[in-house]
Scaffold this motif. Sequence first.
Motif, short mmCIF file in Angstrom:
data_model
loop_
_atom_site.label_atom_id
_atom_site.label_comp_id
_atom_site.label_asym_id
_atom_site.label_seq_id
_atom_site.Cartn_x
_atom_site.Cartn_y
_atom_site.Cartn_z
N THR A 1 0.61 -1.27 0.12
CA THR A 1 0.03 -0.13 0.07
C THR A 1 0.72 1.31 -0.02
OG1 THR A 1 -1.62 -1.23 1.17
CG2 THR A 1 -1.98 1.00 1.02
N ALA B 1 1.59 4.17 -3.09
CA ALA B 1 1.27 5.66 -2.77
C ALA B 1 2.38 6.53 -3.29
CB ALA B 1 0.77 5.91 -1.25
N GLN C 1 2.65 6.14 -7.05
CA GLN C 1 1.51 6.72 -7.71
C GLN C 1 2.02 8.27 -7.59
OE1 GLN C 1 -1.99 3.69 -7.63
NE2 GLN C 1 -2.03 5.47 -6.17
N TYR D 1 -12.14 2.96 3.65
CA TYR D 1 -11.56 4.06 2.80
C TYR D 1 -12.68 4.25 1.51
CZ TYR D 1 -7.26 4.17 5.36
OH TYR D 1 -6.10 4.39 6.33
N LYS E 1 -7.64 3.38 -0.60
CA LYS E 1 -6.74 3.60 0.34
C LYS E 1 -5.58 4.15 -0.15
CE LYS E 1 -4.19 1.76 4.42
NZ LYS E 1 -3.84 0.70 5.50
N MET E 2 -5.08 3.42 -1.37
CA MET E 2 -3.96 4.02 -1.92
C MET E 2 -4.19 5.47 -2.62
SD MET E 2 -2.92 0.45 -4.23
CE MET E 2 -1.95 -0.53 -3.49
N ALA E 3 -5.22 5.62 -3.23
CA ALA E 3 -5.61 7.00 -3.57
C ALA E 3 -5.40 7.95 -2.63
CB ALA E 3 -6.92 6.99 -4.42
N GLN E 4 -6.00 7.95 -1.36
CA GLN E 4 -5.94 8.90 -0.13
C GLN E 4 -4.59 9.11 0.04
OE1 GLN E 4 -5.67 8.17 3.45
NE2 GLN E 4 -5.45 10.38 3.78
N LEU E 5 -3.74 8.02 0.49
CA LEU E 5 -2.33 8.09 0.59
C LEU E 5 -1.37 8.93 -0.46
CD1 LEU E 5 -1.78 4.85 2.41
CD2 LEU E 5 -1.81 7.11 3.33
N THR E 6 -1.76 8.68 -1.72
CA THR E 6 -1.20 9.13 -3.05
C THR E 6 -1.29 10.68 -2.76
OG1 THR E 6 -1.47 7.08 -4.16
CG2 THR E 6 -0.93 9.35 -5.31
N ALA F 1 -2.11 12.52 -0.21
CA ALA F 1 -1.52 12.83 0.98
C ALA F 1 0.06 13.24 0.73
CB ALA F 1 -1.45 11.90 2.14
#
Lengths: 245, 245, 245, 245
Positions: free
Chosen positions: C111, C115, C118, D112, D207-212, D214
């Motif tokens: 994960t 991130a 990405q 998420y 989840k990955m998109a939120q962290l990306t 961030a």
Amino acid sequence: MKTLQYIKTKNLKKYKNLKEECYEANLELPKLGLVLFTFGNVSAVDRKEGVFAIKPSGVPYEKLKVEDIVIMDYDAKVVEGNMRPSSDTKTHALLYKTWDDIGGITHTHSTYAVAWAQAGKNIPIFGTTHADHTHQDIPCAPVLSDEMIQGDYEFETGNQIINVFKERGLSHLEMEMVLLQNHGPFTWGKDAAKSVYNAAVLEEVAKMAQLTLAINPETPRLKETLKNKHFQRKHGKDAYYGQGC
Amino acid sequence: MKTLQYIKTKNLKKYKNLKEECYEANLELPKLGLVLFTFGNVSAVDRKEGVFAIKPSGVPYEKLKVEDIVIMDYDAKVVEGNMRPSSDTKTHALLYKTWDDIGGITHTHSTYAVAWAQAGKNIPIFGTTHADHTHQDIPCAPVLSDEMIQGDYEFETGNQIINVFKERGLSHLEMEMVLLQNHGPFTWGKDAAKSVYNAAVLEEVAKMAQLTLAINPETPRLKETLKNKHFQRKHGKDAYYGQGC
Amino acid sequence: MKTLQYIKTKNLKKYKNLKEECYEANLELPKLGLVLFTFGNVSAVDRKEGVFAIKPSGVPYEKLKVEDIVIMDYDAKVVEGNMRPSSDTKTHALLYKTWDDIGGITHTHSTYAVAWAQAGKNIPIFGTTHADHTHQDIPCAPVLSDEMIQGDYEFETGNQIINVFKERGLSHLEMEMVLLQNHGPFTWGKDAAKSVYNAAVLEEVAKMAQLTLAINPETPRLKETLKNKHFQRKHGKDAYYGQGC
Amino acid sequence: MKTLQYIKTKNLKKYKNLKEECYEANLELPKLGLVLFTFGNVSAVDRKEGVFAIKPSGVPYEKLKVEDIVIMDYDAKVVEGNMRPSSDTKTHALLYKTWDDIGGITHTHSTYAVAWAQAGKNIPIFGTTHADHTHQDIPCAPVLSDEMIQGDYEFETGNQIINVFKERGLSHLEMEMVLLQNHGPFTWGKDAAKSVYNAAVLEEVAKMAQLTLAINPETPRLKETLKNKHFQRKHGKDAYYGQGC
């Protein structure tokens, strides 16, 4: 001697179910990931007997036994038990005394609920996960005044909760959870198990709200119609969620 | 030969309890989710014998055996054991030598504590979870000078911790945890188990503080009265948390 | 027939250890929380035979058997096995062909590493957890050109990794990990197990770096002396971390 | 009586496989960490019989039995079963009725995915983990109008999903997931198991998109060539991911 023994045995038996309810509910806290070490406690009330059962202070969950559970009255006096009750007992006692229709109370320091409490913010209602359980923001009661803290602190903690519900016109039957600023959550319900359920829901809703704001800091609250719809389909007179039992 | 064997057996017996205390405490680290692979170590001291037991370097927790634990003196000389001790041993040794009233030390690279250490920030006291354990910000000791790093690095790491406590007027009995900038946390306590407990508390408090700032970047610190109340009810002379034993 | 059977049995035996190494390393991925479903693969090389073993494509870890593992040569031709190899096989093949001193390769979609990939950013070196494994930022190779994507995509993915290491003057023995922009991490090492270890370290370092920036967006990188100290104490000629074996 | 018993037994047998498929798929939700308590449901369809099987409302996963599963027709009428079906049944029914080539549907409140739904945002396509499953942003259907909410709410929820797919020119075979604003995700697939798989993929991608974001709030979307490459290698006519079965 025989008589004393008889009375003692009778009393032990009298509170047996209550202690077990309290014990089982306490064990759910570590299973649900809501506590680190001893940072939490659950109580269960017996309205007929006018007593409640609560976790002893500082006892690790993995060592807790049914017979360790302490029986208290609504003025926080020990009725039965050899161990010191949870340091938060007076808060539980006052809530039971004031709200005579609740059956169980849970206090935790679960991570996301504490984060909102430390931030001193009500948890805004952003979605149906929240609305399925209550249709308003989850209130964060302001930190206690210095007088309250230096006085009967745990009793005043209960007072603070009750006052916030009065001041904001909240119903403790429709809103079964609260944050104490700089401290953490208290939840309650018709019995101990329901109060634990609410503690887990609160933690999840708190996490979802934090992530929602991380994605979109301008997120508006849920609109009225949807708030009411979800709350009513689960709790209204024509509720159709669950098996109706 | 018989005599030698006798002495060896006697010594093995002498340190048996200490090794077991150290071993058990080390095994708590993976259970509490505080270490990835071998990124952590716990030591336990025997004040009468003037030695401490510490995890061997680089040995995975699932392969660690009681007899692998290494016995060291306060100058970081091996007293007993065939394995190389933790690379952080000199830090442990100096802390034991300087603070003669601590019984165990834990070092981890737990995720949130490391994040604060890397950010180079003290962890602000935002709530009662923190205040239940210490009533001040958790200090982040500044990164070592180039001279310290290129000198006796692990020894100087201990010096840096001790100096920061002196400079900031902190008591190592009231503040049982520290962050080393760009590195991670060290915690201690009356025994090895307590130092591990403190490592878990620190990680949780670090996570709560990060989330608190994510929700409200302007969050003020806990006020004095509440800091003192929570610390005193657990650690003061009239403490009423726990079973008093 | 006897002869054929003999050759077949001999071949099966020849690759038995290699397949088992590959199989065991693959099973570590779900244990370490690095994969959802089949989103990852590990390979192991046999330099004498000039072949490598790799996970078959799309097979769930809980159903994977040793005999499912596919044996490939460095040009990504199947040497032995009835199943289709991982769709990322050509990337593995090119890395083995180019870097003849690596023994295992791991690819995941873990994960936090994803991130960063990405976000298209190198992971800055903020602390000693990072420096213990490599003393530079973890490189993020830019997304492939349209020509590369529409050409021999997985082969070009390998090329992109190798080119980035050349362009930036990185050593694949000192930096055993890379991110592919918009995709995810590849890691390698002296054997398959070490490449999995590196995949777990990368994920943890990626999480720590994200949290570090959340706490302090202006966090500077680790200073040179500390970078070198930690890398050298674990990997230099006078390394004193671990048991030296 | 014999005849009635015979018919009943025959019917029970008729839906036995369908109920088991539905039951097994529902049990995957807690295993994959996608549900708290009862916050989710999976259904499976039998196209020949024109019925679908769905989880009963409010029954905890650990108490769920195969025989509790309810059989419904496409107009959300109970065909067989003694329990009340999921409160979201009408949404499932309309999707099955409208999209006659899907075989299973999953609804969860996974953390998420809900956060993105509450934020009211499509999940941008940032990487190949996303593109391996669909090559467009994951759509967030706008919150229902007051009329829809106060009307046949769960039926209108299905309508909203279908309308969004029409308006945006999305294919429900290439995009097997959607977010409902302020609510949460629905996913589907060729069978119940695939719809659960998609629910887990969606949560991970969310989840990955939120962290990306961030790490890099200005992260651009994946470029066209790479979107198409990853989607085609897994789903195109020349797909080479998996074992082709």
